[in-house]
Design a protein around this motif. Structure first.
Motif, PDB file in Angstrom:
ATOM      1  N   GLU A   1       0.576  -1.052   0.144  1.00 33.50           N
ATOM      2  CA  GLU A   1      -0.514   0.280  -0.157  1.00 33.50           C
ATOM      3  C   GLU A   1       0.327   1.510  -0.086  1.00 33.50           C
ATOM      4  O   GLU A   1       0.420   2.326  -0.562  1.00 33.50           O
ATOM      5  N   GLN A   2       1.822   0.997   1.038  1.00 28.51           N
ATOM      6  CA  GLN A   2       2.541   2.178   0.902  1.00 28.51           C
ATOM      7  C   GLN A   2       3.762   2.683  -0.572  1.00 28.51           C
ATOM      8  O   GLN A   2       3.422   3.700  -0.596  1.00 28.51           O
TER       9      GLN A   2
ATOM     10  N   GLN B   1       9.857   4.705   5.532  1.00 25.61           N
ATOM     11  CA  GLN B   1       8.715   4.606   6.025  1.00 25.61           C
ATOM     12  C   GLN B   1       8.355   3.360   7.077  1.00 25.61           C
ATOM     13  O   GLN B   1       9.225   2.461   6.648  1.00 25.61           O
TER      14      GLN B   1
ATOM     15  N   GLN C   1      11.326  -1.728   8.160  1.00 30.51           N
ATOM     16  CA  GLN C   1      10.757  -0.036   7.403  1.00 30.51           C
ATOM     17  C   GLN C   1      11.189  -0.343   5.283  1.00 30.51           C
ATOM     18  O   GLN C   1      12.296  -0.781   5.707  1.00 30.51           O
TER      19      GLN C   1
ATOM     20  N   HIS D   1       8.971   8.045   9.522  1.00 31.35           N
ATOM     21  CA  HIS D   1       7.535   8.066   8.314  1.00 31.35           C
ATOM     22  C   HIS D   1       6.978   9.333   7.422  1.00 31.35           C
ATOM     23  O   HIS D   1       6.753  10.289   7.615  1.00 31.35           O
ATOM     24  N   HIS D   2       6.159   8.355   6.899  1.00 32.21           N
ATOM     25  CA  HIS D   2       5.968   9.897   5.522  1.00 32.21           C
ATOM     26  C   HIS D   2       4.028  10.129   5.969  1.00 32.21           C
ATOM     27  O   HIS D   2       3.302   9.697   6.756  1.00 32.21           O
TER      28      HIS D   2
ATOM     29  N   HIS E   1      -1.552  13.837   8.383  1.00 29.06           N
ATOM     30  CA  HIS E   1      -2.258  12.856   7.827  1.00 29.06           C
ATOM     31  C   HIS E   1      -3.338  12.622   7.743  1.00 29.06           C
ATOM     32  O   HIS E   1      -4.051  12.470   9.253  1.00 29.06           O
TER      33      HIS E   1
ATOM     34  N   ARG F   1       1.053   3.380   9.349  1.00 30.12           N
ATOM     35  CA  ARG F   1      -0.765   3.569   9.253  1.00 30.12           C
ATOM     36  C   ARG F   1      -1.075   3.141  10.937  1.00 30.12           C
ATOM     37  O   ARG F   1      -2.212   3.517  11.664  1.00 30.12           O
TER      38      ARG F   1
END
Lengths: 126, 267
Positions: free
Chosen positions: A12-13, B9, A107, B248-249, B256, B14
């Motif tokens: 997904e990322q 990331q 990661q 992370h992004h 976000h 999430r």
């Protein structure tokens, strides 16, 4: 078998990043997996291929970089490779105040975009 | 010519972001989440029955969410305490994730709940990787399971805020070597507290409730040994901020979006 959930999160990322970058396909995904992350790279590899289906990431290669677990004793400063199963007790002073320097990483390090959908045959180039 | 991009990331960003938000939302209304992890059959439900009963007797507003692959048996058992209880059927999934928890809490969790116990799927591998927004992560092991269990499941025991030994009344019959077990725990999670319980004899009755209430009152949970490397890991008891470059992004504007329902109907 939470590797499927992990693989889905990776796909997904990367898929989102590909869209952000205007990439049409992905050649390679580089992943960092710490020794203590609780993830089995071979299981992840298997799940990754399934999770990629129908996404921009389909056909991409997953490259996993293992990170050895290392710790440092806060009071005496000694550093050591903790091994597996880990030994987080200080080998010099036996203290319990320990800092884990590495080993729980999970990661996405980076991706390599492809110029065209991976697996597209040469004769399509015209 | 291929283009390469560094992402750095966190894979579970999430879930981790969602967990941080849920923890903050619940903290704002005075609710603390306790996440219970163990292998199947170690006595999570029996201990929880006892703790819910005690909480009710003491007038503490408590609720429990229990996860299994199939059957509502645990919810039925726990509901006898009189506390609000909800069964989560995972349909085969081996662990809970924050989004699932949020979905099940919406419209169900009474707003005055002080403690929410989450009984995770009986499994010491997968649930360990997922922060659920808990403030106390408790890992259970019964005396019949072997003293080296923490060494066999270092991720689960390594990230525990509290370790509970259950079925302590069977320790002699099971030839449980307490010193060896404590040494195994200390090896993977130095400094973590280990408590002994038996729902049969009442040993340690209320210890889990007491620890949870202490966290509710602002006591710091033990901080498990975390890797300080980028791509942050989990620290169940410690919501943390993360700045640019830390892993992370968050999109170009730093924001976000997390489309989700509120955790409960506000009164």
């Amino acid at each position: 078998m939470h590797e499927m959930s992990i693989a889905t999160a990776v796909v997904e990322q990367v898929d989102a990043a590909a869209r952000d970058h205007g990439a049409v396909a992905v050649e390679k995904v580089r992943l960092q997996v710490g020794e203590l992350a609780g993830v089995v790279p071979s299981a992840l590899d298997f799940c990754f291929e399934l999770a990629c289906a129908g996404t921009l990431v389909e056909g991409a290669k997953l490259e996993t970089e293992a990170v050895a677990a290392r710790a440092r004793c806060t009071p005496c400063g000694v550093e050591w490779a903790v091994g597996m199963p880990p030994d987080l007790g200080c080998p010099r002073c036996g203290g319990a105040r320990v800092e884990l320097l590495a080993g729980r990483e999970l990661q996405i390090l980076g991706v390599q975009w492809a110029e065209r959908p991976v697996g597209a045959s040469a004769d399509q180039e015209g | 010519m291929c283009r390469t991009v560094e992402l750095r990331q966190a894979v579970l960003a999430r879930n981790d972001d969602g967990a941080r938000e849920l923890r903050a939302e619940l903290a704002a209304r005075g609710t603390v989440v306790v996440n219970l992890l163990s292998s199947p059959g170690s006595g999570k439900t029996a201990l929880l029955e006892a703790e819910l009963g005690l909480a009710r007797a003491r007038g503490v507003p408590v609720a429990a969410l229990t996860a299994d692959l199939a059957t509502e048996n645990d919810a039925r058992r726990l509901a006898r305490s009189g506390a609000p209880v909800k069964q989560v059927l995972t349909d085969g999934l081996c662990h809970l994730e924050t989004a699932m928890l949020r979905e099940h809490l919406a419209g169900w969790l009474p707003p005055d709940t002080r403690l929410l116990f989450v009984e995770n799927v009986g499994n010491l591998v997968c649930p360990a990787s997922y922060d659920l927004g808990e403030s106390l992560r408790v890992v259970l092991a019964s005396v019949t399971e072997g003293e080296d269990k923490p060494l066999k499941y270092p991720t689960a025991f390594g990230l525990a805020n509290l370790v509970l030994v259950t079925k302590a009344d069977l320790a002699v019959a099971a030839e449980f070597d307490e010193a060896a077990f404590l040494a195994s725990v200390a090896r993977v999670n130095p400094g973590v507290e280990v408590l002994f319980t038996s729902v049969r004899t009442g040993q340690g009755a209320g210890v889990l409730l007491d620890r949870a209430l202490a966290v509710l009152d602002g006591a710091e949970a033990h901080r498990p040994v975390m890797a300080g490397a980028p791509g942050h890991g989990h620290s169940p008891g410690h919501p943390h901020a993360h700045g640019p470059g830390e892993g992370h992004h968050h999109g170009d504007d730093g924001a976000h979006a997390h489309p989700h329902a509120p955790v409960a109907e506000r009164s």
